[in-house]
Design a protein around this motif. Structure first.
Motif, PDB file in Angstrom:
ATOM      1  N   GLN A   1      -1.023  10.944  -2.312  1.00 38.52           N
ATOM      2  CA  GLN A   1      -0.541  12.268  -1.682  1.00 38.52           C
ATOM      3  C   GLN A   1       0.020  12.959  -2.726  1.00 38.52           C
ATOM      4  OE1 GLN A   1       2.587  10.497   1.075  1.00 38.52           O
ATOM      5  NE2 GLN A   1       1.055  10.459   2.633  1.00 38.52           N
ATOM      6  N   GLU A   2       0.815  12.572  -3.814  1.00 34.40           N
ATOM      7  CA  GLU A   2       1.173  13.434  -4.926  1.00 34.40           C
ATOM      8  C   GLU A   2       0.018  13.751  -5.654  1.00 34.40           C
ATOM      9  OE1 GLU A   2       4.408  11.408  -6.976  1.00 34.40           O
ATOM     10  OE2 GLU A   2       5.702  10.996  -4.852  1.00 34.40           O
TER      11      GLU A   2
ATOM     12  N   GLU B   1      -2.735  14.271  -4.694  1.00 32.06           N
ATOM     13  CA  GLU B   1      -3.659  15.591  -3.817  1.00 32.06           C
ATOM     14  C   GLU B   1      -2.648  16.851  -4.106  1.00 32.06           C
ATOM     15  OE1 GLU B   1      -6.395  15.519  -2.479  1.00 32.06           O
ATOM     16  OE2 GLU B   1      -6.954  13.546  -2.008  1.00 32.06           O
ATOM     17  N   TRP B   2      -1.364  16.636  -3.938  1.00 31.54           N
ATOM     18  CA  TRP B   2      -0.713  17.887  -4.249  1.00 31.54           C
ATOM     19  C   TRP B   2      -1.053  18.712  -5.343  1.00 31.54           C
ATOM     20  CZ3 TRP B   2       3.333  19.390  -7.374  1.00 31.54           C
ATOM     21  CH2 TRP B   2       4.065  20.776  -7.054  1.00 31.54           C
ATOM     22  N   VAL B   3      -0.640  17.741  -6.464  1.00 31.23           N
ATOM     23  CA  VAL B   3      -1.007  18.364  -7.804  1.00 31.23           C
ATOM     24  C   VAL B   3      -2.411  18.997  -8.118  1.00 31.23           C
ATOM     25  CG1 VAL B   3      -1.470  17.742 -10.108  1.00 31.23           C
ATOM     26  CG2 VAL B   3       0.304  16.877  -8.923  1.00 31.23           C
ATOM     27  N   LYS B   4      -3.500  18.477  -7.337  1.00 37.23           N
ATOM     28  CA  LYS B   4      -4.965  18.836  -7.278  1.00 37.23           C
ATOM     29  C   LYS B   4      -5.075  20.080  -6.588  1.00 37.23           C
ATOM     30  CE  LYS B   4      -9.554  17.246  -5.923  1.00 37.23           C
ATOM     31  NZ  LYS B   4     -10.233  16.304  -5.155  1.00 37.23           N
TER      32      LYS B   4
ATOM     33  N   TYR C   1      -8.391  11.823 -13.809  1.00 36.94           N
ATOM     34  CA  TYR C   1      -8.247  10.545 -14.712  1.00 36.94           C
ATOM     35  C   TYR C   1      -7.384   9.361 -13.668  1.00 36.94           C
ATOM     36  CZ  TYR C   1      -6.994   7.138 -18.350  1.00 36.94           C
ATOM     37  OH  TYR C   1      -6.809   6.077 -19.191  1.00 36.94           O
ATOM     38  N   ASN C   2      -5.948  10.085 -13.159  1.00 35.75           N
ATOM     39  CA  ASN C   2      -5.212   9.205 -12.499  1.00 35.75           C
ATOM     40  C   ASN C   2      -5.395   8.930 -11.220  1.00 35.75           C
ATOM     41  OD1 ASN C   2      -3.195   9.263 -14.464  1.00 35.75           O
ATOM     42  ND2 ASN C   2      -2.228  11.229 -13.769  1.00 35.75           N
ATOM     43  N   PHE C   3      -6.323   9.702 -10.655  1.00 37.62           N
ATOM     44  CA  PHE C   3      -7.260   9.193  -9.302  1.00 37.62           C
ATOM     45  C   PHE C   3      -8.244   8.090  -9.567  1.00 37.62           C
ATOM     46  CE2 PHE C   3      -6.467  13.227  -6.575  1.00 37.62           C
ATOM     47  CZ  PHE C   3      -6.321  12.653  -5.430  1.00 37.62           C
ATOM     48  N   GLY C   4      -8.733   8.254 -10.737  1.00 42.36           N
ATOM     49  CA  GLY C   4      -9.821   7.010 -10.822  1.00 42.36           C
ATOM     50  C   GLY C   4      -9.135   5.722 -11.236  1.00 42.36           C
ATOM     51  N   LEU C   5      -7.677   5.740 -12.094  1.00 40.07           N
ATOM     52  CA  LEU C   5      -7.039   4.676 -12.070  1.00 40.07           C
ATOM     53  C   LEU C   5      -6.545   4.164 -10.856  1.00 40.07           C
ATOM     54  CD1 LEU C   5      -4.831   5.473 -15.134  1.00 40.07           C
ATOM     55  CD2 LEU C   5      -6.796   3.945 -15.034  1.00 40.07           C
ATOM     56  N   LEU C   6      -6.001   4.920  -9.875  1.00 44.86           N
ATOM     57  CA  LEU C   6      -5.689   4.602  -8.671  1.00 44.86           C
ATOM     58  C   LEU C   6      -6.794   3.717  -7.558  1.00 44.86           C
ATOM     59  CD1 LEU C   6      -3.246   4.818  -6.308  1.00 44.86           C
ATOM     60  CD2 LEU C   6      -4.465   6.847  -5.713  1.00 44.86           C
ATOM     61  N   TYR C   7      -7.684   4.550  -7.644  1.00 51.44           N
ATOM     62  CA  TYR C   7      -8.711   3.826  -6.819  1.00 51.44           C
ATOM     63  C   TYR C   7      -9.387   2.549  -7.538  1.00 51.44           C
ATOM     64  CZ  TYR C   7      -8.767   7.903  -4.062  1.00 51.44           C
ATOM     65  OH  TYR C   7      -8.699   9.233  -3.140  1.00 51.44           O
TER      66      TYR C   7
ATOM     67  N   THR D   1       0.955  -1.186  -0.064  1.00 47.61           N
ATOM     68  CA  THR D   1      -0.033   0.190  -0.113  1.00 47.61           C
ATOM     69  C   THR D   1       0.857   1.226   0.158  1.00 47.61           C
ATOM     70  OG1 THR D   1      -0.177   0.058   2.304  1.00 47.61           O
ATOM     71  CG2 THR D   1      -1.865  -1.218   1.130  1.00 47.61           C
ATOM     72  N   GLY D   2       2.160   1.151   0.274  1.00 48.65           N
ATOM     73  CA  GLY D   2       2.994   2.283   0.298  1.00 48.65           C
ATOM     74  C   GLY D   2       3.144   3.100  -1.058  1.00 48.65           C
ATOM     75  N   ASN D   3       3.140   2.455  -2.052  1.00 48.57           N
ATOM     76  CA  ASN D   3       3.135   3.112  -3.372  1.00 48.57           C
ATOM     77  C   ASN D   3       1.886   3.899  -3.599  1.00 48.57           C
ATOM     78  OD1 ASN D   3       5.758   2.302  -3.937  1.00 48.57           O
ATOM     79  ND2 ASN D   3       5.201   0.465  -5.222  1.00 48.57           N
ATOM     80  N   TYR D   4       0.624   3.221  -3.209  1.00 49.11           N
ATOM     81  CA  TYR D   4      -0.714   3.880  -3.763  1.00 49.11           C
ATOM     82  C   TYR D   4      -0.633   4.792  -2.625  1.00 49.11           C
ATOM     83  CZ  TYR D   4      -1.919  -0.556  -6.023  1.00 49.11           C
ATOM     84  OH  TYR D   4      -1.782  -1.891  -6.527  1.00 49.11           O
ATOM     85  N   THR D   5      -0.413   4.723  -1.502  1.00 52.02           N
ATOM     86  CA  THR D   5      -0.311   6.167  -0.451  1.00 52.02           C
ATOM     87  C   THR D   5       0.209   7.121  -0.944  1.00 52.02           C
ATOM     88  OG1 THR D   5      -0.881   4.324   1.264  1.00 52.02           O
ATOM     89  CG2 THR D   5      -0.366   6.773   1.909  1.00 52.02           C
TER      90      THR D   5
END
Length: 110
Positions: free
Chosen positions: A9-10, A12-15, A26-32, A1-5
């Protein structure tokens, strides 16, 4: 889960820097959608977050979008339906109301 977390975080920073960037959603969607685990979220919460982010991406991109987001959105919707079907199957049966007490026997005639 470290990489997902870390990825979350990254993103969220961009957002926070620019929430109008469609690619962030789009990337959040892929992540989730593809994360095995996400701290503080169960599978259904992740899928709902994926759907929300893919829809936001589509809203920001408009009709000119030629990405695979519709396919990903369909995949997330199917996963959501699967989870909800499993929830129904695994839901404990409702406890029936207790039966009413029997009526008292009539008093013997005397």
């Amino acid at each position: 889960t470290g990489n997902y977390t870390q990825a979350k975080q990254e993103l969220e920073w961009v957002k926070k820097k620019d929430s109008s960037l469609p690619q962030v959603y789009y990337n959040f969607g892929l992540l989730y959608l593809f994360a095995d685990q996400m701290p503080g979220m169960n599978e259904k919460q992740r899928i709902l977050a994926a759907i929300k982010n893919f829809k936001k991406y589509k809203d920001l991109k408009g009709k000119s979008d030629r990405s695979d987001v519709d396919e990903l959105l369909n995949r997330a919707e199917l996963k959501k339906a699967e989870i909800e079907a499993l929830e129904k199957v695994n839901k404990p049966p409702a406890t029936p109301a207790p039966a009413p007490a029997p009526a008292p026997a009539p008093a013997p005639a005397g």
